[in-house]
Design a protein around this motif. Structure first.
Motif, short mmCIF file in Angstrom:
data_model
loop_
_atom_site.label_atom_id
_atom_site.label_comp_id
_atom_site.label_asym_id
_atom_site.label_seq_id
_atom_site.Cartn_x
_atom_site.Cartn_y
_atom_site.Cartn_z
N LYS B 164 2.39 -3.98 -16.21
CA LYS B 164 3.07 -4.90 -15.54
C LYS B 164 3.19 -6.20 -16.20
O LYS B 164 3.83 -7.03 -16.06
CB LYS B 164 1.96 -5.20 -14.35
CG LYS B 164 2.51 -4.03 -13.33
CD LYS B 164 1.52 -4.05 -12.02
CE LYS B 164 1.58 -2.79 -11.17
NZ LYS B 164 0.46 -2.77 -10.16
N SER B 165 1.83 -6.51 -17.02
CA SER B 165 2.01 -7.98 -17.54
C SER B 165 2.89 -7.91 -18.57
O SER B 165 3.24 -9.11 -18.66
CB SER B 165 0.33 -8.22 -18.02
OG SER B 165 0.35 -7.34 -19.12
N ARG B 166 3.20 -6.92 -19.36
CA ARG B 166 4.36 -7.08 -20.36
C ARG B 166 5.54 -7.43 -19.65
O ARG B 166 6.28 -8.22 -20.18
CB ARG B 166 4.26 -5.79 -21.12
CG ARG B 166 3.20 -5.62 -22.11
CD ARG B 166 3.21 -4.38 -23.02
NE ARG B 166 1.91 -4.19 -23.61
CZ ARG B 166 1.76 -3.02 -24.54
NH1 ARG B 166 2.45 -1.92 -24.38
NH2 ARG B 166 0.68 -3.20 -25.27
N LEU B 167 5.81 -6.77 -18.48
CA LEU B 167 7.04 -7.08 -18.12
C LEU B 167 7.10 -8.46 -17.56
O LEU B 167 8.06 -9.32 -17.55
CB LEU B 167 7.36 -5.96 -16.86
CG LEU B 167 7.68 -4.80 -17.30
CD1 LEU B 167 7.54 -3.67 -15.99
CD2 LEU B 167 8.96 -4.72 -17.68
N ARG B 168 5.76 -9.03 -16.77
CA ARG B 168 5.91 -10.22 -16.43
C ARG B 168 6.02 -11.43 -17.51
O ARG B 168 6.76 -12.36 -17.35
CB ARG B 168 4.48 -10.62 -15.78
CG ARG B 168 4.63 -11.50 -14.91
CD ARG B 168 3.41 -11.68 -13.90
NE ARG B 168 2.06 -11.27 -14.70
CZ ARG B 168 1.23 -10.45 -14.38
NH1 ARG B 168 1.30 -9.23 -13.41
NH2 ARG B 168 0.20 -10.16 -15.18
N TYR B 169 5.39 -11.03 -18.78
CA TYR B 169 5.39 -12.12 -19.96
C TYR B 169 7.21 -11.89 -20.60
O TYR B 169 7.57 -13.17 -20.90
CB TYR B 169 4.78 -11.54 -21.08
CG TYR B 169 3.23 -11.99 -20.68
CD1 TYR B 169 2.95 -13.17 -20.54
CD2 TYR B 169 2.11 -11.18 -20.91
CE1 TYR B 169 1.79 -13.73 -20.44
CE2 TYR B 169 0.75 -11.54 -20.61
CZ TYR B 169 0.63 -12.90 -20.40
OH TYR B 169 -0.67 -13.59 -20.28
N ALA B 170 7.84 -10.87 -20.35
CA ALA B 170 9.06 -10.40 -20.75
C ALA B 170 10.06 -11.61 -20.00
O ALA B 170 10.69 -12.30 -20.53
CB ALA B 170 9.54 -9.24 -20.75
N ARG B 171 9.71 -11.40 -18.72
CA ARG B 171 10.61 -12.35 -17.67
C ARG B 171 10.34 -13.81 -17.91
O ARG B 171 11.14 -14.50 -18.30
CB ARG B 171 9.98 -11.99 -16.41
CG ARG B 171 11.04 -12.42 -15.19
CD ARG B 171 10.42 -12.13 -13.83
NE ARG B 171 10.37 -10.56 -13.84
CZ ARG B 171 9.31 -9.95 -13.38
NH1 ARG B 171 8.14 -10.54 -13.22
NH2 ARG B 171 9.29 -8.47 -13.06
N ALA B 172 8.90 -14.28 -18.35
CA ALA B 172 8.67 -15.52 -18.39
C ALA B 172 9.40 -15.87 -19.80
O ALA B 172 9.77 -17.11 -19.81
CB ALA B 172 7.21 -15.78 -18.53
N SER B 173 9.22 -15.21 -20.80
CA SER B 173 9.76 -15.66 -22.10
C SER B 173 11.15 -15.72 -22.15
O SER B 173 12.02 -16.70 -22.62
CB SER B 173 9.24 -14.75 -23.20
OG SER B 173 9.89 -13.61 -23.28
N LEU B 174 11.93 -14.91 -21.23
CA LEU B 174 13.46 -15.14 -21.13
C LEU B 174 13.65 -16.27 -20.21
O LEU B 174 14.51 -17.17 -20.68
CB LEU B 174 14.01 -13.94 -20.18
CG LEU B 174 14.19 -12.71 -21.20
CD1 LEU B 174 14.51 -11.44 -20.37
CD2 LEU B 174 15.70 -12.97 -22.00
N LYS B 175 12.92 -16.77 -19.42
CA LYS B 175 13.00 -18.01 -18.38
C LYS B 175 12.99 -19.09 -19.34
O LYS B 175 13.83 -20.02 -19.34
CB LYS B 175 12.20 -17.96 -17.50
CG LYS B 175 12.58 -17.48 -16.03
CD LYS B 175 11.66 -17.91 -14.95
CE LYS B 175 11.96 -17.36 -13.72
NZ LYS B 175 10.81 -17.24 -12.76
N GLN B 176 11.89 -19.11 -20.21
CA GLN B 176 11.84 -20.20 -21.22
C GLN B 176 12.97 -20.37 -21.99
O GLN B 176 13.44 -21.49 -22.29
CB GLN B 176 10.37 -19.72 -22.01
CG GLN B 176 9.86 -21.26 -22.49
CD GLN B 176 8.78 -20.69 -23.62
OE1 GLN B 176 8.31 -19.52 -23.62
NE2 GLN B 176 8.26 -21.68 -24.32
N ARG B 177 13.29 -19.70 -22.46
CA ARG B 177 14.27 -19.47 -23.53
C ARG B 177 15.87 -20.13 -22.94
O ARG B 177 16.40 -20.61 -23.44
CB ARG B 177 14.59 -18.02 -24.17
CG ARG B 177 14.95 -18.20 -25.36
CD ARG B 177 14.85 -16.42 -26.19
NE ARG B 177 13.68 -16.45 -26.85
CZ ARG B 177 12.79 -15.40 -26.58
NH1 ARG B 177 13.14 -14.65 -25.38
NH2 ARG B 177 11.76 -15.32 -27.28
#
Lengths: 277, 181
Positions: B164-177
């Motif tokens: 779950k945290s990996r998916l959450r981080y993936a989402r966050a890093s995409l938003k940041q980008r």
């Protein structure tokens, strides 16, 4: 994320090239086990029993069954007479005599040597805790794995007794809290391991596999990690893998490879006491 | 094997027929079910067509060799396939550790495989996937391939919270980008 998910869905799917398909299917054909003969499987045992019965009956009818003596029991007839015993080869009689003398001379109530006592004491100190953990672990194991674990227990006890005092001390420190994952598959163990602290790990795995698969497994294990592993075959079916991983990552890598072998069962993973700095 | 049976038999049953009775037709059915999806996953993971070909062969070779020892209780056959595939991808990436994850110029998809428009989509996807850290990309791709959280845990060998945290981080890093661009 949703953009990427959308892109993931919209991007075209690449298909497996026909050349690859042909090679894989050709390999599957060449490695396919020979089809079993259904007739033989269904009727073979019945036919064999009938044949054996007919042959047995024929032999009995031809030779005739000797009647039992009225005074002698069947056991008496089967026991060799004193004269027959004395007809044993001389060397054999001498061997039997030596053995009897050894047994008579042996004092089974005498204490064992100091080295053995120390080993036994170590086993007493250490193994009950280990056994407790493994009994708990056994409850979660399927029936086919449990005998292998019991064999492991025996092998381990024997191995511990053979260790020198110094090695035993090392082994004692290696058998720490005995944290055994509740479910013994490599995948579950790997998951459990990934949530532990980064320490060294001693790993024991029981793997049931064919000889050919065993070779693949060993090759894969060697490829996966630089950790030292000792392989030990038991009963021609189970393979024990004793390994010592310097850190959690190596241990996870090893278990990751094992997940390609669905019947690999993790017997135990033990964290060494010292933390890796 | 009858046509109806061909479509109704489970993966495990097909593999068992192949392993125990040498039923090559059963293996062909099984292979036909999964070959394209697996190849697609491998290609998207590796970003190189030739590498995907090589890894796909390796994965199926493992299946052929291990068919006799597959037991249904551990995971679905599809999850098992992807577990092997993922491990092979990791091995491959270790071997070429000094190279970039994907060089679009090297993707080398055969000309006949995709149209020009499809090629643009694919290039965009590979670039986006390349921007994610490997573990997050892993979790994301498996989710997109239709695996449940539980199955992703089994395939990647990590706990549910980690997935779950990996998916959450993936989402966050995409938003940041997206924010940066």
């Amino acid at each position: 994320m949703s953009d990427l998910a959308e892109l993931y869905r919209r991007a075209p799917n690449v298909k497996s090239p026909p050349g690859v398909d042909q090679q894989i299917l050709a390999e599957a054909r060449s490695r396919a086990p020979a089809p079993r003969r259904a007739w033989l499987l269904q009727w073979g045992p019945a036919v064999s029993i009938v044949c054996v019965g007919i042959i047995g009956l024929t032999m009995v009818l031809r030779s005739g069954v000797p009647p039992l003596s009225e005074n002698a029991s069947p056991t008496d007839e089967m026991m060799p007479t004193t004269e027959q015993s004395q007809q044993l080869p001389t060397g054999l009689n001498a061997d039997v005599g030596d053995l009897s003398a050894d047994i008579a001379a042996a004092d089974i109530s005498a204490p064992v040597s100091a080295e053995e006592s120390s080993a036994d004491a170590f086993a007493r100190d250490t193994l009950p805790a280990t056994a407790q953990g493994q009994v708990a672990a056994l409850e979660g194991l399927s029936e086919d794995v449990a005998p292998a674990v019991r064999t492991v227990e025996k092998v381990e006890q024997g191995a511990l007794r053979k260790l020198s005092t110094a090695d035993r001390a090392t082994a004692r420190s290696a058998i720490a809290d005995n944290s055994v994952p509740p479910d013994q598959t490599a995948l579950t163990a790997s998951r459990w391991l990934s949530e532990q602290k980064d320490t060294s790990y001693a790993i024991r795995l029981a793997v049931s596999t064919s000889k050919q698969d065993l070779e693949n497994l060993v090759a894969r294990l060697m490829e996966a990690t630089s950790m030292a592993i000792l392989l030990e075959a038991i009963d021609g079916q189970w393979l024990l893998v004793h390994g010592q991983a310097g850190n959690r990552k190596d241990a996870v890598a090893l278990l990751g490879r094992l997940s390609e072998f669905p019947d690999a069962k993790v017997v135990s993973i033990k964290a060494l006491k010292q933390q890796v700095q | 094997m009858g046509t109806f049976a061909k479509f109704t038999r489970s993966d495990a049953s097909l593999l068992q027929s192949y392993a125990k009775s040498g039923d090559v037709a059963a293996f062909e059915t099984l292979y036909g079910r999964h070959k394209d999806a697996l190849f697609n996953y491998l290609f998207r993971s590796l970003g190189q067509f030739a590498a995907a070909e090589e890894i796909a062969q390796e994965v199926w070779m493992v299946v052929i060799k291990q068919a006799g020892s597959y037991q249904k209780r551990d995971a679905t056959l599809r999850a098992w396939l992807y577990t092997i595939g993922r491990n092979k991808v990791i091995d491959f990436q270790r071997r070429r550790v000094n190279q970039a994850y994907t060089d679009i110029g090297d993707a080398a998809i055969p000309d006949s495989a995709l149209s020009a428009e499809q090629r643009v989509f694919m290039d965009q996807l590979l670039v986006q996937l390349n921007n994610l850290p490997a573990e997050q990309r892993d979790a994301f791709m498996l989710q997109q391939e239709g695996f449940s959280h539980k199955e992703i845990c089994k395939i990647t060998g990590v706990g549910s919270e980690t997935v779950k945290s990996r998916l959450r981080y993936a989402r966050a890093s995409l938003k940041q980008r997206v924010g940066e661009s």
